[in-house]
Design an enzyme around this catalytic site. Structure first.
Site, mmCIF file in Angstrom:
data_model
loop_
_atom_site.group_PDB
_atom_site.id
_atom_site.type_symbol
_atom_site.label_atom_id
_atom_site.label_comp_id
_atom_site.label_asym_id
_atom_site.label_seq_id
_atom_site.Cartn_x
_atom_site.Cartn_y
_atom_site.Cartn_z
ATOM 1 N N PRO A 51 3.705 0.785 0.912
ATOM 2 C CA PRO A 51 2.407 0.793 0.244
ATOM 3 C C PRO A 51 2.365 1.005 -1.218
ATOM 4 O O PRO A 51 2.899 2.227 -1.525
ATOM 5 C CB PRO A 51 1.587 1.394 0.869
ATOM 6 N N GLU A 52 2.187 0.227 -2.165
ATOM 7 C CA GLU A 52 2.144 0.446 -3.561
ATOM 8 C C GLU A 52 0.685 0.745 -3.897
ATOM 9 O O GLU A 52 -0.297 1.089 -3.102
ATOM 10 C CB GLU A 52 2.713 -0.686 -4.257
#
Length: 278
Positions: free
Chosen positions: A2-3
């Site tokens: 997840p960014e």
């Protein structure tokens, strides 16, 4: 992994369901995360009321008013690691495999943490965000006024490092991970292999604008749907279908039709167009 857009999507997704709610029960099914779940978490969280959720880089911050009279407020620091997600469940909804931790709230909602690889963690913030070693040295937020082409230009002088890993350095700017660095460099027309110190101020202005454009679009779309990520409501993100270069090596460039190329920079795969990016 997840960014920043995925983490921001999660914050926006869960915030309306948890802010102002009291925690009535804490269920820890697996305490052995990247950082072990604090031993006092269950005891101290029951009866606590959750304040306004915030985000710093890829960390979620949950401020808590603790139930013990006179006890100073504390903040939970939550990191999703490589495969973690937070979603809202309801009482009676059975946990799935890899659902490691539940915060049960006073209205029957459950903040449920899922993490197959267990590289994420939940821990107490050490003092303030400025004091905690995990946050203290982070660069500015990419959607804030503190981030611009001038900063990129100043921080890059004399650097031989390729511009893509330079852009992914959290001391330069936070939250620009592999996906969004590749996409921003494509929009700005910059070859990801080019030395950061050889890029002009004008081109860095374009790159900073491209970073903001790509991240804002991804947040609006709900984050990038990859193997493990789901948003705070349990719905996946929808940005993947709009990617121009990431994961598209060997395919035609959407802009010029040339075949996209794959290189490795900073031990990360990087796809770019040799015609559009110079």
């Amino acid at each position: 992994m997840p960014e920043l857009p995925e983490v921001e999507t999660t914050r926006r997704g869960i915030a309306p369901h948890v802010e102002g709610r009291e925690i009535t029960e804490v269920i820890v099914r697996q305490a052995r995360l990247r950082v072990p779940v604090p031993a006092d978490l269950v005891e101290r969280l029951v009866g606590a009321r959750i304040g306004e959720l915030t985000r710093r880089a890829k960390y979620l911050l949950l401020p808590l008013a603790l139930p013990e009279q006179g006890e100073a407020p504390r903040t939970l620091l939550w990191h999703l690691g490589m495969s973690g997600s937070l979603r809202i469940a309801r009482l009676g909804e059975l946990p799935k495999k890899h659902d490691h931790l539940d915060l049960v709230l006073d209205d029957g909602a459950i903040l449920r943490y899922h993490d197959p690889r267990r590289f994420g963690f939940v821990d107490w913030l050490a003092g303030s965000a400025e004091q905690d070693a995990r946050l203290a040295r982070l660069g500015p937020e990419p959607l804030s006024t503190a981030f611009d082409g001038e900063r990129l230009f100043a921080r890059s002088r004399g650097r031989r490092l390729a511009v893509k890993p330079f852009l992914m350095d959290n001391a330069v700017v936070v939250g620009v991970g592999n996906i969004y660095a590749a996409e921003a460099l494509f929009l700005a027309g910059i070859d990801p292999r080019r030395a950061a110190g050889r890029i002009s101020r004008e081109r860095f202005d374009r790159l900073a604008a491209a970073v903001r454009e790509v991240l804002a679009a991804a947040i609006t779309q709900g984050g990038t749907t990859l193997r493990d990520f789901v948003g705070g409501t349990g719905e996946p993100g929808y940005f993947k279908q709009r990617l121009n270069v990431y994961g598209r090596d060997g395919q035609p460039c959407r802009r010029c039709g040339a075949e996209l190329r794959l290189v490795t920079l900073g031990q990360r795969a990087s796809v770019f167009c040799g015609h559009c990016q110079t």
